[in-house]
Design an enzyme around this catalytic site. Structure first.
Site, mmCIF file in Angstrom:
data_model
loop_
_atom_site.group_PDB
_atom_site.id
_atom_site.type_symbol
_atom_site.label_atom_id
_atom_site.label_comp_id
_atom_site.label_asym_id
_atom_site.label_seq_id
_atom_site.Cartn_x
_atom_site.Cartn_y
_atom_site.Cartn_z
ATOM 1 N NE ARG A 193 -1.029 2.551 2.879
ATOM 2 C CZ ARG A 193 -0.477 3.663 3.319
ATOM 3 N NH1 ARG A 193 -0.438 4.741 2.568
ATOM 4 N NH2 ARG A 193 0.080 3.715 4.518
ATOM 5 C CG ASP A 194 3.183 4.370 2.991
ATOM 6 O OD1 ASP A 194 3.179 5.223 2.099
ATOM 7 O OD2 ASP A 194 3.427 4.636 4.181
ATOM 8 C CG HIS B 56 3.929 4.878 9.129
ATOM 9 N ND1 HIS B 56 3.247 3.874 8.472
ATOM 10 C CD2 HIS B 56 4.215 5.787 8.167
ATOM 11 C CE1 HIS B 56 3.128 4.175 7.188
ATOM 12 N NE2 HIS B 56 3.709 5.343 6.976
ATOM 13 C CG HIS C 204 7.639 7.706 5.044
ATOM 14 N ND1 HIS C 204 7.389 7.236 3.790
ATOM 15 C CD2 HIS C 204 6.472 7.558 5.732
ATOM 16 C CE1 HIS C 204 6.133 6.852 3.695
ATOM 17 N NE2 HIS C 204 5.529 7.028 4.874
ATOM 18 C CB CYS D 198 2.647 10.351 1.320
ATOM 19 S SG CYS D 198 0.956 10.990 1.325
ATOM 20 C CG ASN E 185 6.730 3.290 4.547
ATOM 21 O OD1 ASN E 185 6.141 3.372 3.482
ATOM 22 N ND2 ASN E 185 6.204 3.679 5.679
HETATM 23 P P1 HMG Z 1 -13.264 14.544 -1.609
HETATM 24 O O1 HMG Z 1 -13.070 15.047 -3.007
HETATM 25 O O2 HMG Z 1 -13.390 15.543 -0.519
HETATM 26 O O3 HMG Z 1 -14.491 13.544 -1.511
HETATM 27 O O4 HMG Z 1 -12.107 13.518 -1.279
HETATM 28 P P2 HMG Z 1 -15.939 13.552 -2.060
HETATM 29 O O5 HMG Z 1 -16.781 12.817 -1.085
HETATM 30 O O6 HMG Z 1 -16.355 14.957 -2.462
HETATM 31 O O7 HMG Z 1 -15.811 12.670 -3.387
HETATM 32 C C1 HMG Z 1 -15.074 13.079 -4.525
HETATM 33 C C2 HMG Z 1 -15.046 11.936 -5.529
HETATM 34 O O8 HMG Z 1 -14.352 10.830 -4.993
HETATM 35 C C3 HMG Z 1 -16.435 11.428 -5.880
HETATM 36 O O9 HMG Z 1 -16.386 10.929 -7.213
HETATM 37 C C4 HMG Z 1 -16.612 10.254 -4.942
HETATM 38 O O10 HMG Z 1 -17.504 9.281 -5.432
HETATM 39 C C5 HMG Z 1 -15.205 9.683 -4.919
HETATM 40 P P3 HMG Z 1 -16.925 11.810 -8.436
HETATM 41 O O11 HMG Z 1 -18.357 12.111 -8.107
HETATM 42 O O12 HMG Z 1 -16.075 13.065 -8.486
HETATM 43 O O13 HMG Z 1 -16.721 10.899 -9.619
HETATM 44 N N1 HMG Z 1 -14.916 8.971 -3.672
HETATM 45 C C6 HMG Z 1 -14.431 7.722 -3.629
HETATM 46 N N2 HMG Z 1 -14.111 6.846 -4.599
HETATM 47 C C7 HMG Z 1 -13.624 5.632 -4.210
HETATM 48 N N3 HMG Z 1 -13.461 5.288 -2.913
HETATM 49 C C8 HMG Z 1 -13.768 6.150 -1.920
HETATM 50 C C9 HMG Z 1 -14.282 7.426 -2.274
HETATM 51 N N4 HMG Z 1 -14.675 8.484 -1.549
HETATM 52 C C10 HMG Z 1 -15.066 9.422 -2.419
HETATM 53 N N5 HMG Z 1 -13.581 5.799 -0.651
HETATM 54 C C11 HMG Z 1 -11.211 11.616 -0.130
HETATM 55 C C12 HMG Z 1 -12.019 12.900 -0.002
HETATM 56 C C13 HMG Z 1 -10.860 11.169 1.278
HETATM 57 C C14 HMG Z 1 -12.078 10.560 -0.828
HETATM 58 C C15 HMG Z 1 -9.961 11.915 -0.992
HETATM 59 O O14 HMG Z 1 -9.323 13.024 -0.448
HETATM 60 C C16 HMG Z 1 -9.007 10.756 -1.014
HETATM 61 O O15 HMG Z 1 -9.312 9.722 -1.592
HETATM 62 N N6 HMG Z 1 -7.833 10.908 -0.378
HETATM 63 C C17 HMG Z 1 -6.881 9.808 -0.244
HETATM 64 C C18 HMG Z 1 -5.482 10.323 -0.143
HETATM 65 C C19 HMG Z 1 -4.569 9.164 0.070
HETATM 66 O O16 HMG Z 1 -4.926 8.020 -0.128
HETATM 67 N N7 HMG Z 1 -3.321 9.479 0.487
HETATM 68 C C20 HMG Z 1 -2.323 8.471 0.724
HETATM 69 C C21 HMG Z 1 -2.599 7.634 1.923
HETATM 70 S S1 HMG Z 1 -2.221 8.459 3.475
HETATM 71 C C22 HMG Z 1 -0.498 8.176 3.676
HETATM 72 O O17 HMG Z 1 0.143 7.680 2.790
HETATM 73 C C23 HMG Z 1 0.110 8.501 5.020
HETATM 74 C C24 HMG Z 1 0.376 7.243 5.862
HETATM 75 O O18 HMG Z 1 1.216 6.341 5.184
HETATM 76 C C25 HMG Z 1 1.022 7.647 7.201
HETATM 77 C C26 HMG Z 1 2.234 8.568 7.026
HETATM 78 O O19 HMG Z 1 3.179 8.199 6.330
HETATM 79 O O20 HMG Z 1 2.163 9.660 7.599
HETATM 80 C C27 HMG Z 1 -0.940 6.497 6.192
HETATM 81 MG MG MG Z 2 3.362 6.479 5.108
#
Ligand code: HMG
Ligand code: MG
Length: 285
Positions: A13-14, A205, A207, A238, A247
């Site tokens: 995933r990450d 966690h 990086h 990310c 990571n």
């Molecule tokens: P948004 O635009 O505010 O959401 O995004 P929305 O509810 O307005 O929806 C926008 C569109 O996304 C819509 O589609 C929804 O249907 C769709 P459209 O009508 O435009 O065609 N949608 C989805 N589609 C599939 N699955 C879903 C979903 N939800 C809405 N679950 C949202 C808000 C949270 C969805 C968006 O910001 C997002 O997906 N963000 C994810 C970012 C991400 O994954 N980042 C990486 C992971 S975090 C990380 O790596 C850090 C970590 O490793 C720890 C660290 O290192 O610190 C964990």
């Molecule tokens: Mg991470």
């Protein structure tokens, strides 16, 4: 007998979420199957987020459908909202995670919501997961530094960690998202967080952009943490943390933990095989 420390594998995933090449599901499945043989208790294999935000994770349900499930392994997934949770449940995730941030800037860039709103969004996800009997992890990103807001105060991390714990997250994973933390700053951050959450419910966690992740793990071990996230082959970053590297590599964490006298339950030869596979996936991009 050596004390056990869990390496929580987040590579599929990450590690892969930032890769520019669209990696075929079959390659991801092969990597997860190899990792399952390595002896991990938990592998983060999927992310049910918007494909517009993170295109690489679009095949998450197919990955969960395609893997050969080892009976003692829990396959976990990120679920930012109820839609993501329902999809993860349908796909057969064994454990889910919500992911927040200790800094406003990253929270908005990553999930399009400020900290307060994000916590409101997570609450029903955590409640629904628990009602289904699933374990829930809560991530806190930017535990020392934010790419948008700069240095992050330890109290801000403790606040979000405490809120996720109160919501029902069984484990809180503390993310050095940028990978620039020093052991001194991790220690200061843990001072504050440990006032809220005991060490057996925390994970590190880290990086590894600045090459200090193993030192940060050591300082966390001294504070009682026994779970560390890592990505095989040091994959990743990310998409919303520009410049952040992968990571810390699972095989490097394994080697350091063994040298310190801890047991990880991992098979070093299979781990090396998985690391080779992970590196090849990146080389092809
Ligand atoms: P948004 O635009 O505010 O959401 O995004 P929305 O509810 O307005 O929806 C926008 C569109 O996304 C819509 O589609 C929804 O249907 C769709 P459209 O009508 O435009 O065609 N949608 C989805 N589609 C599939 N699955 C879903 C979903 N939800 C809405 N679950 C949202 C808000 C949270 C969805 C968006 O910001 C997002 O997906 N963000 C994810 C970012 C991400 O994954 N980042 C990486 C992971 S975090 C990380 O790596 C850090 C970590 O490793 C720890 C660290 O290192 O610190 C964990
Ligand atoms: Mg991470």
């Amino acid at each position: 007998m050596a004390e056990f420390v869990e390496i929580f594998e987040v590579g599929p995933r990450d590690g892969l979420q930032t890769e520019a090449r669209a990696i075929p599901v079959a390659e991801k499945v092969a990597l997860v199957d190899c990792l399952s043989r390595a002896g991990f208790a938990r592998i983060e294999v999927a992310s049910f987020v918007s494909p517009k935000w993170v295109p690489q994770m679009a095949g998450s349900a197919q990955v969960l459908a395609g893997i050969r499930r080892a009976p003692r392994v829990r396959y976990t997934a990120l679920t930012p909202n109820m839609r993501g949770f329902q999809d993860a449940l349908a796909a057969g995730a064994d454990e889910v995670a919500v992911f927040g941030s200790a800094s406003e800037g990253f929270s908005r860039a990553n999930i399009n919501a400020g900290i307060t709103e994000s916590l409101h969004r997570f609450a029903p996800v955590v409640a629904a997961a628990r009602a289904e009997g699933l374990a829930v992890r809560g991530y806190v990103s930017c535990v020392t530094d934010c790419p948008y807001d700069g240095p992050v105060a330890p109290d801000a991390v403790a606040y979000v960690a405490g809120a996720l714990r109160d919501m029902g997250c069984g484990e809180i994973s503390l993310g050095d998202t940028l990978g620039r933390a020093t052991p001194e700053r991790i220690d200061a951050m843990l001072d504050a967080v440990l006032e809220e959450v005991p060490p057996d419910r925390l994970a590190g966690h880290y990086h590894d952009t600045a090459g200090r992740a193993l030192d940060n793990i050591e300082v966390s071990l001294a504070r009682g943490l026994r779970i560390f996230d890592a990505a095989v082959g040091g994959l990743g970053g990310c998409p919303y943390a520009p410049g952040a590297r992968g990571n810390v590599a699972s095989e490097a964490v394994h080697a350091r933990l063994e040298a310190l006298g801890y047991a990880t339950g991992l098979d070093a030869a299979v781990l090396a095989e998985a690391a080779e596979m992970a590196r090849a996936m990146r080389v092809e991009s």
